[in-house]
Design an enzyme around this catalytic site. Structure first.
Site, PDB file in Angstrom:
ATOM      1  N   GLU A 306      11.165  -8.090  -1.153  1.00 38.76           N
ATOM      2  CA  GLU A 306      10.374  -8.936  -2.049  1.00 38.76           C
ATOM      3  C   GLU A 306      11.259  -9.956  -2.776  1.00 38.76           C
ATOM      4  O   GLU A 306      10.802 -11.041  -3.132  1.00 38.76           O
ATOM      5  CB  GLU A 306       9.647  -8.038  -3.071  1.00 38.76           C
ATOM      6  CG  GLU A 306       8.270  -8.540  -3.433  1.00 38.76           C
ATOM      7  CD  GLU A 306       7.450  -7.511  -4.211  1.00 38.76           C
ATOM      8  OE1 GLU A 306       6.912  -6.588  -3.561  1.00 38.76           O
ATOM      9  OE2 GLU A 306       7.351  -7.618  -5.440  1.00 38.76           O
ATOM     10  N   HIS A 335      17.791  11.135  15.925  1.00 41.70           N
ATOM     11  CA  HIS A 335      17.013  11.527  17.101  1.00 41.70           C
ATOM     12  C   HIS A 335      15.771  10.658  17.253  1.00 41.70           C
ATOM     13  O   HIS A 335      14.806  11.050  17.886  1.00 41.70           O
ATOM     14  CB  HIS A 335      16.655  13.013  16.995  1.00 41.70           C
ATOM     15  CG  HIS A 335      17.881  13.865  16.900  1.00 41.70           C
ATOM     16  ND1 HIS A 335      18.544  14.358  18.009  1.00 41.70           N
ATOM     17  CD2 HIS A 335      18.624  14.237  15.823  1.00 41.70           C
ATOM     18  CE1 HIS A 335      19.617  15.026  17.614  1.00 41.70           C
ATOM     19  NE2 HIS A 335      19.695  14.965  16.293  1.00 41.70           N
ATOM     20  N   LYS A 449      -2.792 -10.722  -4.049  1.00 45.97           N
ATOM     21  CA  LYS A 449      -3.520 -10.212  -5.225  1.00 45.97           C
ATOM     22  C   LYS A 449      -4.705 -11.128  -5.523  1.00 45.97           C
ATOM     23  O   LYS A 449      -5.819 -10.672  -5.764  1.00 45.97           O
ATOM     24  CB  LYS A 449      -2.598 -10.164  -6.456  1.00 45.97           C
ATOM     25  CG  LYS A 449      -1.593  -9.013  -6.455  1.00 45.97           C
ATOM     26  CD  LYS A 449      -0.838  -8.965  -7.798  1.00 45.97           C
ATOM     27  CE  LYS A 449       0.141  -7.800  -7.880  1.00 45.97           C
ATOM     28  NZ  LYS A 449       0.817  -7.670  -9.156  1.00 45.97           N
TER      29      LYS A 449
HETATM   30  O1  PA5 Z   1       8.173  -6.272  -8.042  1.00 50.10           O
HETATM   31  C1  PA5 Z   1       7.083  -6.645  -8.402  1.00 50.10           C
HETATM   32  O2  PA5 Z   1       6.943  -7.451  -9.333  1.00 50.10           O
HETATM   33  C2  PA5 Z   1       5.802  -6.133  -7.758  1.00 50.10           C
HETATM   34  O3  PA5 Z   1       6.043  -5.370  -6.636  1.00 50.10           O
HETATM   35  C3  PA5 Z   1       5.014  -5.306  -8.766  1.00 50.10           C
HETATM   36  O4  PA5 Z   1       5.807  -4.216  -9.197  1.00 50.10           O
HETATM   37  C4  PA5 Z   1       3.718  -4.782  -8.193  1.00 50.10           C
HETATM   38  O5  PA5 Z   1       2.973  -5.827  -7.620  1.00 50.10           O
HETATM   39  C5  PA5 Z   1       2.887  -4.121  -9.282  1.00 50.10           C
HETATM   40  O6  PA5 Z   1       2.688  -4.995 -10.340  1.00 50.10           O
HETATM   41  P1  PA5 Z   1       2.243  -4.518 -11.768  1.00 50.10           P
HETATM   42  O7  PA5 Z   1       3.297  -3.650 -12.344  1.00 50.10           O
HETATM   43  O8  PA5 Z   1       2.045  -5.775 -12.544  1.00 50.10           O
HETATM   44  O9  PA5 Z   1       0.950  -3.771 -11.587  1.00 50.10           O
END
Ligand code: PA5
Length: 480
Positions: A306, A335, A449
């Site tokens: 990410e 394996h 989202k």
């Molecule tokens: O790293 C990030 O920002 C995302 O992966 C969030 O952790 C994830 O989308 C969840 O978001 P939130 O904590 O706002 O619910």
């Protein structure tokens, strides 16, 4: 400070518990033509220096780096809430996803008994712990088949306070809790972890007077394990969170050294970037040789994917960045996947996580001494076997010409795990600086989202819905 945290202030013990990085096998001197050359490393020095400086200049945006300094101020209130949960609950359920779930899962797996939930509270002193990071209706139903609301505390974790998955879970749980305990009873069964002022959870928490913990500014989801997002679940599980923070601080010190060859995160970042840019390493495998570290790979996969998966530089230059993380487990995946790592394409780097001392030792007994091909194992320990297999796999991957490196962990404990979390976070931040991208945003995730909001009728998403409808027109001939 607890007794253990004090022990780790001793400089000899800190040295002995230092996580180390062995990158010999990334180099062409070890793996041949597909490895990084010493010349490439020499040529990269000015970029490494610039990345180090720009990461330092951004320290204000990277508040996750200072959590080991800022969190001690809230540790007492976290421990207080954790003590309440440990005393009153048989079940502790985290509702959250992505960065709000993967850290808690990884830390619990690393530092708790591997069958924590089966062992029982009498032996662990802690409730059973569930991290619900999916909205599969079967999973949600299954959860309610094994927990009793009367002795369950939920911790809803969402920095944005708007993530559909987490809010849907919260709606389901809140309805059940309100029906059972009424508004006054909610506080004893629901704890909120969210932004200090943004998002829907802030108001909900206020309305029901919930115990609330704050995700500090400058701490993005995937960098949030060392704030209340991770610290509360860890404390509920009985983890010594002060020592976890202490370990992170120790690693930050090591990563604050300007000389690249002495800075473990900068070295790792530099090598991965060279491997990606000049050696076609589009894939990065993380292969811990310890079940306790199995979910570190899930946590790392999100962090790396990410943060680096971006389509433009900070200056707006359009270009594709990123390396696909692969989760692997030693010895299990020897394996399954190692055949590909040795004989497959030169499109990957492999990072082994090696544990030097396991917390327990199992000797392989004698039983078939008359069969030499089996008897050679007797008298050895499983510890020796797993270590030998890691070294053997590193060798096999190296002689087949594939770049690999090993992060060596003296023992899995709070101090070393804190180091490991910080090491990978810093590696990711430095890699982002080297590539010239924003490692801290996630526009692709936001897009998904927003599309979900539109599909489910959230106010203000009409345009997105129209866009979705127009792109949903499919050609029949491509559906079979
Ligand atoms: O790293 C990030 O920002 C995302 O992966 C969030 O952790 C994830 O989308 C969840 O978001 P939130 O904590 O706002 O619910």
């Amino acid at each position: 400070m607890t007794e253990r945290a004090t022990i780790y202030t001793d400089s000899e013990i800190r040295k002995a518990m230092r996580v180390r990085v062995d990158y010999n096998n990334m180099l062409s001197t070890a793996v041949g033509e597909h490895g990084v050359t010493e010349q490439e490393i020499a040529d990269m020095q000015p970029r490494l220096k610039a990345a180090f400086e720009s990461a330092n200049a951004k320290r204000d945006m990277m508040r996750w780096r200072d959590l080991y300094k800022t969190m001690p101020a809230v540790v007492d209130s976290i421990l207080e809430a954790a003590a309440f949960v440990r005393e009153t609950a048989e079940n502790f359920v985290v509702l959250g996803i992505g960065g709000s779930a993967l850290g808690p899962i990884a830390v619990q797996q690393a530092l708790c008994h591997l069958h924590h939930n089966d062992l029982g509270k009498e032996r662990t002193g802690s409730p059973r712990i569930f991290v619900e990071d999916n909205i599969d209706p079967e999973r949600m139903t299954a959860l309610f088949d094994v927990i009793d609301l009367d002795n369950t505390v939920f911790n809803v974790i969402t920095k944005s306070g708007s993530t559909s998955e987490t809010m849907a879970q919260l709606l389901i749980v809140t309805r059940l809790l309100l029906d059972r305990f009424g508004e006054e009873g909610l506080r004893d069964h629901l704890i909120a972890t969210t932004d200090k002022e943004k998002g829907n959870l802030v108001g909900i928490a206020r309305k029901y007077n919930l115990r609330t913990f704050v995700v500090p500014d400058g701490v993005g989801g995937r960098f949030s394990e060392l704030c209340p997002v991770g610290l509360l679940p860890a404390a509920v599980a009985g983890v010594d969170i002060r020592t976890l923070l202490d370990g992170a601080g120790f690693m930050d010190e090591l990563c604050s050294v300007p000389e690249p060859e002495k800075n473990p995160a900068l070295v790792l970042a530099g090598l991965e970037v060279l491997a990606m840019e000049d050696h076609g390493a589009n894939v990065g495998v993380l292969m811990p040789y310890a079940d306790s570290l199995k979910y570190m790979s899930d946590w790392y996969a999100q962090l790396w994917a990410e943060s680096l998966g971006k389509k433009k530089t900070v200056n707006g230059e359009m270009k594709r960045f990123g390396q696909t993380p692969v989760k692997s487990l030693g010895v299990t995946d020897q394996h399954s996947q190692v055949q590909l790592y040795t004989d497959g394409p030169f499109d990957k780097t492999i990072t082994f996580l090696g544990v030097m001392n396991f917390r327990t030792e199992v000797t392989i007994p004698h039983a078939f001494d008359d069969i030499p091909n089996v008897a050679f194992l007797s008298g050895h320990t499983l510890n020796e076997l797993i270590t030998a297999e890691r070294i053997a796999t590193e060798h096999a991957v190296t002689v087949s010409g594939h770049m690999n490196k090993t992060v060596l962990i003296p023992e899995v404990n709070e101090f070393t795990l804190g180091q490991l979390l910080m090491l990978f976070e810093m590696q990711t931040a430095f890699a982002g600086e080297l590539l010239g991208i924003d490692a801290f945003d996630q526009p692709g995730v936001e897009e998904g989202k927003n599309a979900t909001y539109a599909l489910l009728g959230k106010p203000g998403y009409d345009e997105k819905l129209a866009e979705l409808k127009s792109s949903a027109v499919k050609q029949e001939k491509y559906v079979i």
